[in-house]
Design an enzyme around this catalytic site. Structure first.
Site, PDB file in Angstrom:
ATOM      1  N   GLU A   1       9.799 -61.756 -19.405  1.00  0.00           N
ATOM      2  CA  GLU A   1       9.840 -60.653 -20.364  1.00  0.00           C
ATOM      3  C   GLU A   1       9.956 -61.220 -21.781  1.00  0.00           C
ATOM      4  O   GLU A   1      10.799 -62.083 -22.055  1.00  0.00           O
ATOM      5  CB  GLU A   1      11.014 -59.727 -20.066  1.00  0.00           C
ATOM      6  CG  GLU A   1      11.348 -58.714 -21.145  1.00  0.00           C
ATOM      7  CD  GLU A   1      10.182 -57.808 -21.526  1.00  0.00           C
ATOM      8  OE1 GLU A   1       9.986 -57.580 -22.734  1.00  0.00           O
ATOM      9  OE2 GLU A   1       9.464 -57.345 -20.617  1.00  0.00           O
ATOM     10  N   ALA A   2       9.118 -60.726 -22.676  1.00  0.00           N
ATOM     11  CA  ALA A   2       9.124 -61.227 -24.055  1.00  0.00           C
ATOM     12  C   ALA A   2      10.372 -60.807 -24.818  1.00  0.00           C
ATOM     13  O   ALA A   2      10.828 -61.523 -25.715  1.00  0.00           O
ATOM     14  CB  ALA A   2       7.884 -60.733 -24.792  1.00  0.00           C
ATOM     15  N   SER A  49       8.154 -50.500 -17.345  1.00  0.00           N
ATOM     16  CA  SER A  49       8.224 -49.325 -16.481  1.00  0.00           C
ATOM     17  C   SER A  49       7.776 -49.616 -15.062  1.00  0.00           C
ATOM     18  O   SER A  49       8.303 -49.039 -14.113  1.00  0.00           O
ATOM     19  CB  SER A  49       7.368 -48.200 -17.072  1.00  0.00           C
ATOM     20  OG  SER A  49       7.876 -47.821 -18.336  1.00  0.00           O
ATOM     21  N   ALA A  50       6.810 -50.512 -14.887  1.00  0.00           N
ATOM     22  CA  ALA A  50       6.357 -50.889 -13.545  1.00  0.00           C
ATOM     23  C   ALA A  50       6.899 -52.246 -13.115  1.00  0.00           C
ATOM     24  O   ALA A  50       7.299 -52.428 -11.968  1.00  0.00           O
ATOM     25  CB  ALA A  50       4.830 -50.897 -13.488  1.00  0.00           C
ATOM     26  N   HIS A  89       0.815 -42.789 -25.131  1.00  0.00           N
ATOM     27  CA  HIS A  89       0.417 -42.705 -23.724  1.00  0.00           C
ATOM     28  C   HIS A  89      -0.828 -43.528 -23.432  1.00  0.00           C
ATOM     29  O   HIS A  89      -1.724 -43.076 -22.704  1.00  0.00           O
ATOM     30  CB  HIS A  89       0.195 -41.241 -23.330  1.00  0.00           C
ATOM     31  CG  HIS A  89       1.430 -40.421 -23.329  1.00  0.00           C
ATOM     32  ND1 HIS A  89       1.412 -39.039 -23.244  1.00  0.00           N
ATOM     33  CD2 HIS A  89       2.732 -40.777 -23.399  1.00  0.00           C
ATOM     34  CE1 HIS A  89       2.658 -38.594 -23.270  1.00  0.00           C
ATOM     35  NE2 HIS A  89       3.474 -39.624 -23.370  1.00  0.00           N
TER      36      HIS A  89
END
Length: 617
Positions: free
Chosen positions: A35-36, A14-15, A542
Site C-alpha cells: 500500500e502506498a 476497497s477490494a 465513481h
C-alpha cells in the site's frame, strides 16, 4: 521481511483489503499486501470530517483530470480525482453511501459476456460483506440484507429533519419510499430513502476497519505501507508470460517481492491501469511513445473510463439545513480553532477564555464525547444523507439512469474553493453572506448514473512516480447532456414539493443568469441548466471500467495473455453501476477472494458463491 509469498496484492483499498483478509483466513497461505499510503488518520473515523481528507497528500493521491465537456467554471479548469491513499483506500475517503446498484446492472454485465456476474451471482457476496443494522426510518426489507458481515451498514442517528423532508418531498413527486438495496429498486417510478451508510456505531466502517485491522494480527499477512509499486514483474515461461512478483519503492529504496501463486492488482480504476501500463501491458504504440517496452499488447487497458457527474443545486434553507457552526461544534474543540474558528489556535491559550467562548468549547467537548461514546450526533454521517433513484425514460431501460442525492449542509467558501474547485465569487452573488456559517443551506445533487461518454487513463511518463493522464471526457455523448437536464428538472421539482411551501429558488451564478436573461422566480431554461452543468458539475468520485471484464480481464479476473495475474477492483466493472460504487467494489473483493480460493485450494471460513469452473490462466 520475507521476499517470497504465495500471493502479492497491490493496493489495500476497497477490494484489496478484502482479498488480503479473506485469503489469510487460511493459515497456510502467505500474503504480502503493498500500500502506498499508511494507516488512516483519526479523522477518518469521523464521518462528518470527510472533506478534510481530500487534498491531503497523506490520504489522497490528489489526481487531476481533463473534464472534457464540463469544468468551464472550475478553478484551473481541471476536475479533481480524489483517490484514497491509505489502508482502506477510497473506502476511507468517500462519503460512505452504501448502494449495491440496480439488479439490472449486473444482469446486463452477465448478458454481455461476464459469466458469473449476474445479480443472482453477486448478491451472496454483498450479503457476506454486510453487517446491516436496521432502523425504523429506513423502511428496510431485513431479508434483503446480510447481518453478520464485517462492513457496518446503518443510518445516522439521530436522523436529520431535513433528510426526512427530502424523502417526503420526493414522495410528493411520485417516488416510493423504500429500501433501494432490495426489490424496491426495481420500481421504475423510483425509490426514495435515507442513505444506508458504511458506518458502525456512528463511525466509518472502511475496509481497513472491517477487514484489514483484525487480519493484521495474523502471522501469515505482511502489510507494507509507504510502498510505491513501480511494476508487476513479468517473465516469459515458454510461450506464456507469467506474473512472478512486484517491484516497489519505499523510503528505504527499491525492493522486489515474489509471488509463487498469483499477483492480484487492486489499485483502483486509476491505479490498476496505470500499473499495467507501467508494466508493459497495454496499447503497444502508446507504450512505445513513452519509452515502455510492450510485453503484452492489450489495447483496452485504461480505456472505457466511466464516472458519475452531479450538478449542485444549492438552496438557502435557514431552519432546515445544518449550519456549519453546528457541524464544526459537533466535531469538537479542534474544529473551532483559528484560523477558521473563534478558539485560539493553541489549546494552551484557552486559559481565561471569555464566557461565550468557554461555553462554546464546553459544548463542543460534550458533543464529540457523545459521538465517541454513543455514536450519535451530527458527527455520525457525512451529511450526504438521503437519495432518490428513478428512470428518466430516456433510455437504459435495464436500470435506473438517474440518482438525486441530498446534502444537508452548505459548507464554507474555503471548502467549495479548495475541495470542489468551485469559485465562490463566481458561483454566488455574495458568498460570505449566503454561506454565513450561522445560516442553513442544502444542496440537491442531480446525477445521471448511466453515462454513455467514456474517458481514458494513459501514461504521461514512464516514471512510476508521475501521475497518469486522466481524460474524463464528460458529455462527449450528447445523450448524457439530455439526461442531465432531465435529472436537474426532477431535482427542481422535488425542491418545489418541499414540505412547507418549497425551498425557493436555487442559486444561479450571476454571470450565467445574465448570459441567459434569467430572472429570479422564473424556471431556468434548458439552455441555462446545460450551461450550469457545463460550468459547475462535479465528479461523484465513481471512476470504473478501465480494465473491464471482456476487454482486459476474463470473467474470473485473469488478465488476458498473462498467467498468475488478476485485477480485482472497480476497474473490472463492464459498466458503471447505477449508484455509488463502493459497495460493488467490496463485493468484487469478496468474489475475487472466493474465485482465487477455489482455483488454488485456499480454505476460507465460508464460501457463498456457486462453484463455477475454476481456471488458473
Amino acid at each position: 521481511m520475507d521476499s517470497t509469498y504465495d500471493y502479492v496484492i497491490v493496493g489495500a483499498g476497497s477490494a484489496g483489503a478484502v482479498v488480503a483478509a479473506r485469503l489469510t483466513e487460511d493459515p497456510d497461505v502467505r500474503v504480502c499486501l503493498l500500500e502506498a499510503g499508511g494507516p488512516p488518520p483519526a479523522a477518518e473515523l469521523v464521518p462528518a470530517a470527510v472533506a478534510s481528507l481530500q487534498n491531503d497528500p497523506a490520504t489522497d493521491w490528489m489526481f487531476n483530470g481533463d473534464p472534457g465537456g464540463v469544468g468551464k467554471g472550475l478553478i484551473g479548469g481541471q476536475m479533481m480525482v480524489p483517490r484514497g491513499k491509505m489502508l482502506g483506500g477510497s473506502s476511507g475517503l468517500n462519503y460512505m453511501a452504501y448502494v449495491r446498484g440496480h439488479p439490472g446492472d449486473f444482469d446486463t454485465w452477465a448478458a454481455g459476456g461476464a459469466d458469473g456476474w449476474s445479480y443472482d451471482d453477486v448478491l451472496p457476496y454483498f450479503l457476506k460483506a454486510e453487517g446491516f443494522v436496521d432502523s425504523p426510518e429506513l423502511h428496510a426489507d431485513p431479508d434483503a440484507h446480510g447481518h453478520d458481515g464485517p462492513v457496518g451498514v446503518s443510518v445516522r442517528q439521530p436522523v436529520l429533519g431535513a433528510s426526512n423532508q427530502f424523502v417526503e418531498a420526493a414522495g410528493a413527486t411520485g417516488m416510493k419510499q423504500g429500501d433501494y438495496n432490495s426489490q424496491d429498486r426495481l420500481n421504475p417510478e423510483g425509490v426514495a430513502s435515507l442513505f444506508q451508510t458504511t458506518t458502525k456505531d456512528g463511525r466509518r466502517s472502511s475496509t481497513f476497519h472491517a477487514y484489514l485491522e483484525p487480519a493484521m494480527e495474523r502471522e501469515n499477512l505482511t502489510v507494507v505501507t509507504g510502498a510505491l509499486v513501480e511494476r508487476v514483474v513479468l517473465e516469459a515461461d515458454g510461450d506464456t508470460v507469467r506474473a512472478t512478483g512486484v517491484a516497489y519503492r519505499t523510503a528505504e529504496g527499491p525492493s522486489e517481492v515474489s509471488a509463487t501463486t498469483e499477483v492480484v492488482v487492486c489499485a483502483g480504476a486509476i491505479g490498476s491501469p496505470h500499473l499495467l501500463l507501467l508494466s508493459g501491458v497495454g496499447p503497444r504504440e502508446e507504450l512505445t511513445d513513452v519509452g515502455v517496452d510492450c510485453i503484452v499488447d492489450l489495447p483496452d487497458v485504461g480505456r472505457h473510463l466511466k464516472d458519475h457527474l452531479h450538478a449542485p443545486l444549492m438552496f438557502a434553507a435557514d431552519g432546515i439545513g445544518e449550519t456549519m457552526t453546528e457541524v464544526a461544534m459537533s466535531l469538537g474543540p479542534d474544529a473551532l480553532r483559528a484560523p477558521a474558528g473563534p478558539l485560539p489556535a493553541d489549546p494552551a491559550d484557552d486559559v481565561d477564555l471569555p464566557e461565550p467562548l468557554a461555553a462554546a468549547k464546553a459544548e463542543a467537548e460534550r458533543r464529540i464525547t457523545e459521538w465517541f461514546t454513543t455514536g450519535r450526533g451530527l458527527a455520525s454521517s457525512s451529511l450526504y444523507d438521503a437519495v432518490v433513484f428513478y428512470s428518466t425514460g430516456l433510455g437504459d431501460e435495464h436500470t435506473h439512469d438517474a440518482q438525486i442525492g441530498f446534502l444537508a449542509t452548505g459548507y464554507t467558501p474555503p471548502i467549495w474553493e479548495a475541495v470542489f474547485r468551485l469559485p465562490p465569487s463566481k458561483f454566488f452573488d455574495d458568498p460570505e453572506s449566503f454561506l454565513d456559517p450561522t445560516r442553513g443551506q442544502v444542496v440537491v445533487l442531480p446525477n445521471p448514473v448511466q453515462p454513455h461518454s467514456e474517458g481514458s487513463v494513459t501514461l504521461a511518463s514512464a516514471d512510476p512516480a508521475a501521475p497518469p493522464r486522466i481524460d474524463l471526457n464528460y458529455f462527449d455523448d450528447p445523450h448524457d447532456v439530455k439526461v442531465m437536464i432531465a435529472v436537474m428538472r426532477k431535482a427542481l421539482e422535488i425542491a418545489k414539493a418541499w414540505p412547507g411551501g418549497g425551498l425557493g429558488d436555487p442559486v444561479i451564478p450571476p454571470h450565467l443568469a445574465e448570459a441567459h436573461g434569467h430572472v429570479a422566480g422564473e424556471d431556468p431554461s434548458d439552455e441555462l441548466l446545460e450551461d450550469l452543468a457545463r460550468h459547475y458539475a462535479l465528479t461523484v468520485y465513481h471512476e470504473t471500467s478501465t480494465c473491464r471484464i471482456g476487454d482486459v480481464v476474463d470473467p474470473r479476473l485473469h488478465v488476458h495473455g498473462i498467467a498468475s495475474l488478476r485485477v480485482a477492483d472497480a476497474s473490472v466493472m463492464p459498466n458503471v453501476v447505477s449508484g455509488n460504487t463502493n459497495a460493488a467494489c467490496i463485493m468484487i473483493g469478496e468474489k475475487a477472494a472466493e474465485m482465487i480460493a477455489r482455483d488454488h485450494g485456499v480454505r476460507l471460513h465460508t464460501m457463498v458463491g456457486r462453484d463455477t469452473s475454476s481456471t488458473t490462466e
